[in-house]
Design an enzyme around this catalytic site. Structure first.
Site, PDB file in Angstrom:
ATOM      1  CE1 TYR A  50      67.570  12.581-117.755  1.00 58.48           C
ATOM      2  CE2 TYR A  50      68.265  12.113-115.510  1.00 58.48           C
ATOM      3  CZ  TYR A  50      67.607  12.917-116.416  1.00 58.48           C
ATOM      4  OH  TYR A  50      66.986  14.071-115.989  1.00 58.48           O
ATOM      5  CG  ASN A 107      64.002  22.122-120.001  1.00 65.82           C
ATOM      6  OD1 ASN A 107      64.113  21.830-118.814  1.00 65.82           O
ATOM      7  ND2 ASN A 107      62.917  21.787-120.709  1.00 65.82           N
ATOM      8  CB  SER A 112      70.127  15.469-113.718  1.00 68.53           C
ATOM      9  OG  SER A 112      69.641  14.629-112.689  1.00 68.53           O
TER      10      SER A 112
HETATM   11  P1  NAI Z   1      59.299  16.558-119.236  1.00 68.13           P
HETATM   12  O1  NAI Z   1      59.350  15.188-119.823  1.00 68.13           O
HETATM   13  O2  NAI Z   1      58.105  16.957-118.452  1.00 68.13           O
HETATM   14  O3  NAI Z   1      59.510  17.654-120.398  1.00 68.13           O
HETATM   15  C1  NAI Z   1      60.535  17.501-121.352  1.00 68.13           C
HETATM   16  C2  NAI Z   1      60.149  18.288-122.591  1.00 68.13           C
HETATM   17  O4  NAI Z   1      61.198  18.073-123.572  1.00 68.13           O
HETATM   18  C3  NAI Z   1      58.844  17.794-123.224  1.00 68.13           C
HETATM   19  O5  NAI Z   1      58.016  18.877-123.553  1.00 68.13           O
HETATM   20  C4  NAI Z   1      59.307  17.048-124.467  1.00 68.13           C
HETATM   21  O6  NAI Z   1      58.373  17.045-125.516  1.00 68.13           O
HETATM   22  C5  NAI Z   1      60.574  17.822-124.821  1.00 68.13           C
HETATM   23  N1  NAI Z   1      61.446  17.047-125.694  1.00 68.13           N
HETATM   24  C6  NAI Z   1      61.806  15.746-125.546  1.00 68.13           C
HETATM   25  N2  NAI Z   1      62.574  15.356-126.575  1.00 68.13           N
HETATM   26  C7  NAI Z   1      62.717  16.437-127.400  1.00 68.13           C
HETATM   27  C8  NAI Z   1      63.386  16.665-128.636  1.00 68.13           C
HETATM   28  N3  NAI Z   1      64.057  15.682-129.249  1.00 68.13           N
HETATM   29  N4  NAI Z   1      63.314  17.891-129.206  1.00 68.13           N
HETATM   30  C9  NAI Z   1      62.611  18.893-128.592  1.00 68.13           C
HETATM   31  N5  NAI Z   1      61.965  18.732-127.429  1.00 68.13           N
HETATM   32  C10 NAI Z   1      62.012  17.526-126.831  1.00 68.13           C
HETATM   33  O7  NAI Z   1      60.640  16.712-118.395  1.00 68.13           O
HETATM   34  P2  NAI Z   1      60.978  17.651-117.149  1.00 68.13           P
HETATM   35  O8  NAI Z   1      60.817  16.868-115.915  1.00 68.13           O
HETATM   36  O9  NAI Z   1      60.298  18.964-117.274  1.00 68.13           O
HETATM   37  O10 NAI Z   1      62.552  17.839-117.369  1.00 68.13           O
HETATM   38  C11 NAI Z   1      63.113  18.949-118.034  1.00 68.13           C
HETATM   39  C12 NAI Z   1      64.626  18.820-117.955  1.00 68.13           C
HETATM   40  O11 NAI Z   1      65.045  18.771-116.597  1.00 68.13           O
HETATM   41  C13 NAI Z   1      65.170  17.546-118.616  1.00 68.13           C
HETATM   42  O12 NAI Z   1      66.397  17.831-119.246  1.00 68.13           O
HETATM   43  C14 NAI Z   1      65.365  16.627-117.445  1.00 68.13           C
HETATM   44  O13 NAI Z   1      66.325  15.660-117.727  1.00 68.13           O
HETATM   45  C15 NAI Z   1      65.830  17.610-116.388  1.00 68.13           C
HETATM   46  N6  NAI Z   1      65.662  17.144-115.025  1.00 68.13           N
HETATM   47  C16 NAI Z   1      64.409  16.833-114.537  1.00 68.13           C
HETATM   48  C17 NAI Z   1      64.278  16.414-113.225  1.00 68.13           C
HETATM   49  C18 NAI Z   1      62.948  16.076-112.633  1.00 68.13           C
HETATM   50  O14 NAI Z   1      62.927  15.638-111.477  1.00 68.13           O
HETATM   51  N7  NAI Z   1      61.844  16.258-113.326  1.00 68.13           N
HETATM   52  C19 NAI Z   1      65.444  16.287-112.353  1.00 68.13           C
HETATM   53  C20 NAI Z   1      66.687  16.678-112.963  1.00 68.13           C
HETATM   54  C21 NAI Z   1      66.767  17.094-114.251  1.00 68.13           C
END
Ligand code: NAI
Length: 248
Positions: A156, A91, A143
């Site tokens: 992305y 994730n 996504s």
């Molecule tokens: P967010 O930014 O709130 O959380 C992402 C988490 O990943 C954070 O806790 C961050 O510290 C962690 N992270 C980042 N780089 C890292 C690394 N190198 N190693 C370990 N952990 C790492 O993002 P969100 O919105 O919760 O997104 C979660 C997933 O869902 C992502 O893959 C995002 O691309 C995907 N996504 C999100 C959407 C949205 O509308 N929020 C839509 C479609 C997909």
């Protein structure tokens, strides 16, 4: 709530907040022991919060999943603490948006490293055990933009589209070992990633979503938990859209 994931061990990358946190919570509520692997120390308080709100152990492991040694170490630590991993949720993700003509090489590399290479490294690290045990489920968070593209997100979108190809190829490689690999493709979800949008952009976005609203992290978690468990035992290589119809 049914405890159908009791005795299962799940690892969720990027589980400190947002969608990953919602996934970790639902997995724990369904009885799984959960390892949150995240690059931010905030994962520690998330893990203790989830341990106290569910009856399952949730532990935190600090790692940057885009680095091979850290990814392997995180998997080893989760297995030492909680047991062999049954479910891996890739994730963790980042964005570095910008039009291609002004996009730095660094922005391209960083996004591909976390969103795509991270899933490769983590999957590789858990796979040997899963294959040996003839049991496992890997879920990659892609996504809607990996399916449709999005101006300003070439890096992305490429990473998220790459994850779909990765999911399907790996599903074919390990199906005979009873390891399933699927993807979930969320649309716009209410998290820190989308909170930054101004009201006007938000209204325009909502206008494009057939169900007329931005989704909740819990909706993505439901799809992940479905794919993780036995209800999805005949599903592999699929991409489940959780996007209010945006990707139609
Ligand atoms: P967010 O930014 O709130 O959380 C992402 C988490 O990943 C954070 O806790 C961050 O510290 C962690 N992270 C980042 N780089 C890292 C690394 N190198 N190693 C370990 N952990 C790492 O993002 P969100 O919105 O919760 O997104 C979660 C997933 O869902 C992502 O893959 C995002 O691309 C995907 N996504 C999100 C959407 C949205 O509308 N929020 C839509 C479609 C997909």
């Amino acid at each position: 709530m049914s405890k159908d994931l009791e005795n299962q061990v799940a690892l969720v990358t990027g589980g400190a907040r947002g969608i990953g946190k919602a996934i970790a919570l639902l997995l724990a509520q369904r009885g799984a022991s959960v390892g949150i692997v995240d690059v931010t120390e905030a994962g520690a308080s998330t893990a203790s919060e989830l341990t106290s709100t569910t009856e399952s152990p949730v532990s935190f492991f600090l790692a940057d999943i885009s680095q091979e040694t850290e990814a392997r170490k995180a998997v080893a630590e989760v297995e030492a603490a909680l047991g062999p991993i049954d479910v891996l949720v890739n994730n963790a993700g980042i964005t570095r948006d910008g039009l291609l003509l002004t996009m730095d090489e660094e922005d391209w590399d960083a996004v591909l490293a976390v969103n795509l290479k991270g899933a490769f490294l983590m999957s590789k690290a858990v796979l040997r055990g899963m294959v040996k045990r003839r049991h496992g489920s890997i879920i990659n968070i892609s996504s809607v933009v990996g399916r449709r593209g999005n101006a300003g997100q070439a890096n992305y979108s490429a990473a998220k589209a790459g994850l779909i190809g990765f999911t399907k190829s790996l599903a074919r490689e390990v199906a005979s070992r009873n390891v399933r690999v699927n993807a979930v493709a969320p649309g716009y979800i209410e998290t820190d990633m989308t909170a930054a949008l101004d009201e006007k952009t938000r209204a325009v976005l909502i206008g494009q979503i057939p169900l007329g609203r931005i989704g909740r992290p819990e909706a993505v978690a439901e799809a992940v938990v479905f794919l993780a468990g036995d209800s999805a035992s005949f599903i592999t290589g699929s991409v489940l859209a959780v996007d209010g119809g945006l990707g139609i």
